[in-house]
Design a protein around this motif. Structure first.
Motif, short mmCIF file in Angstrom:
data_model
loop_
_atom_site.label_atom_id
_atom_site.label_comp_id
_atom_site.label_asym_id
_atom_site.label_seq_id
_atom_site.Cartn_x
_atom_site.Cartn_y
_atom_site.Cartn_z
N LYS A 97 -9.46 8.52 20.10
CA LYS A 97 -10.48 9.31 20.80
C LYS A 97 -11.07 10.38 19.88
O LYS A 97 -12.29 10.54 19.80
CB LYS A 97 -9.88 9.97 22.05
N ARG A 110 -14.27 20.16 19.82
CA ARG A 110 -13.37 21.28 20.14
C ARG A 110 -13.00 21.27 21.63
O ARG A 110 -11.87 21.58 21.99
CB ARG A 110 -14.01 22.60 19.73
N GLU A 111 -13.94 20.90 22.48
CA GLU A 111 -13.64 20.83 23.92
C GLU A 111 -12.68 19.67 24.20
O GLU A 111 -11.77 19.79 25.02
CB GLU A 111 -14.92 20.67 24.74
N VAL A 112 -12.84 18.55 23.52
CA VAL A 112 -11.92 17.42 23.67
C VAL A 112 -10.51 17.86 23.26
O VAL A 112 -9.53 17.59 23.96
CB VAL A 112 -12.38 16.20 22.83
N GLU A 114 -9.34 20.98 23.15
CA GLU A 114 -8.81 21.99 24.08
C GLU A 114 -8.35 21.36 25.39
O GLU A 114 -7.31 21.74 25.93
CB GLU A 114 -9.86 23.07 24.34
N THR A 115 -9.08 20.39 25.90
CA THR A 115 -8.68 19.70 27.12
C THR A 115 -7.33 19.02 26.94
O THR A 115 -6.44 19.12 27.79
CB THR A 115 -9.76 18.67 27.53
N GLN A 116 -7.17 18.35 25.80
CA GLN A 116 -5.89 17.67 25.52
C GLN A 116 -4.78 18.67 25.31
O GLN A 116 -3.64 18.45 25.75
CB GLN A 116 -6.03 16.75 24.31
N ARG A 117 -5.08 19.79 24.65
CA ARG A 117 -4.05 20.80 24.40
C ARG A 117 -3.54 21.37 25.73
O ARG A 117 -2.33 21.56 25.91
CB ARG A 117 -4.58 21.91 23.50
N ARG A 118 -4.44 21.62 26.68
CA ARG A 118 -4.01 22.10 28.00
C ARG A 118 -3.10 21.08 28.67
O ARG A 118 -2.07 21.42 29.25
CB ARG A 118 -5.22 22.40 28.89
N HIS A 119 -3.50 19.81 28.59
CA HIS A 119 -2.69 18.74 29.19
C HIS A 119 -1.31 18.66 28.53
O HIS A 119 -0.29 18.56 29.22
CB HIS A 119 -3.42 17.41 29.06
N GLN A 122 0.89 21.58 29.59
CA GLN A 122 1.43 21.40 30.94
C GLN A 122 2.59 20.41 30.92
O GLN A 122 3.62 20.63 31.57
CB GLN A 122 0.33 20.91 31.90
N GLU A 169 -8.29 21.13 15.36
CA GLU A 169 -9.26 22.17 15.68
C GLU A 169 -9.61 22.98 14.42
O GLU A 169 -10.79 23.26 14.16
CB GLU A 169 -8.72 23.10 16.76
#
Length: 183
Positions: A97, A110-112, A114-119, A122, A169
Motif C-alpha cells: 500500500k 503521510r495521512e496513510v 498516520e491512519t495505520q499508525r493509529r490502528h 490501538q 514518515e
C-alpha cells in the motif's frame, strides 16, 4: 503457517477428533490464526494419506479420533529442529500500500501512514492489555505460556510496525523538503 505441523503437535498429547484440534489450536494461539474446520479435516486426510496420523476408533460421540504415528512423531521432531525460513517473506499489504501510495496521484502518504499508525497503536494497547490479563490468570500453566508467547509476538510486531511507520514518515518528509528546495 503450518497447519499440518500444528495438528501433529496437538496430537502428541493423545488422540483427538477434528473439531477438538481446531478448538485447541485456536486456544493456544489466542485465536490469532483461526482455522476453518474444513482445513482441519483436509489436513488430517493428507496426514493420514502420508502415514503421519491414523484413525484410532471413535469417541463416545461417534467422532473419529486421530492419533500420531511413528512417522508423524519423526516429522514433528524434525519440524521443531528446523528454523523457520525467512528467504521469501510473505506479501505485506501495508508495504505494498505504501509503495503504491508514494506514486499514486492525489494520495497523502503521510495521512496513510498516520491512519495505520493509529490502528497499530490501538492493536498494541489491546495486546498489552491481553498480556496483562494472561499474566494475572495463571502464568505458570503451559497453555498460558503458549498464549503469552503469541501475545508477545503480536506486541513485538505492532511495535516494529510503528517504528517502521515512523521511518516511512521521516523518509516522506525528507523527500518533500528536498522537492520543495529544488523548486
Amino acid at each position: 503457517m503450518s497447519i499440518r505441523h500444528g495438528l501433529l503437535a496437538l496430537l502428541e498429547g493423545g488422540p483427538r477428533y477434528g473439531s477438538r484440534l481446531r478448538t485447541e489450536f485456536e486456544a493456544r494461539t489466542c485465536g490469532t490464526w483461526p482455522l476453518n474446520i474444513g482445513q482441519v479435516y483436509t489436513t488430517l486426510g493428507r496426514l493420514e494419506r502420508d502415514g503421519m496420523v491414523a484413525q484410532d476408533g471413535e469417541d463416545e460421540g461417534g467422532r473419529a479420533l486421530y492419533t500420531l504415528t511413528r512417522a508423524g512423531r519423526e516429522e514433528l521432531r524434525a519440524w521443531f529442529g528446523r528454523p523457520v525460513e525467512r528467504a521469501s517473506p510473505p506479501r505485506d499489504e501495508l508495504a505494498i500500500k505504501l509503495a503504491l501510495a508514494v506514486t499514486a496521484p492525489g494520495v497523502d502518504v503521510r495521512e496513510v501512514v498516520e491512519t495505520q499508525r493509529r490502528h497499530a497503536s490501538q492493536a498494541l494497547h489491546e495486546h498489552v492489555r491481553q498480556r496483562a490479563q494472561a499474566l494475572a490468570d495463571s502464568p505458570g500453566h503451559p497453555d498460558e505460556l503458549a498464549r503469552l508467547l503469541v501475545l508477545e509476538q503480536l506486541i513485538c510486531h505492532a511495535e516494529a510496525e510503528i517504528r517502521w511507520l515512523d521511518h516511512c514518515e521521516a523518509r516522506v518528509l525528507r523527500l518533500t523538503v528536498t522537492e520543495r528546495a529544488e523548486e
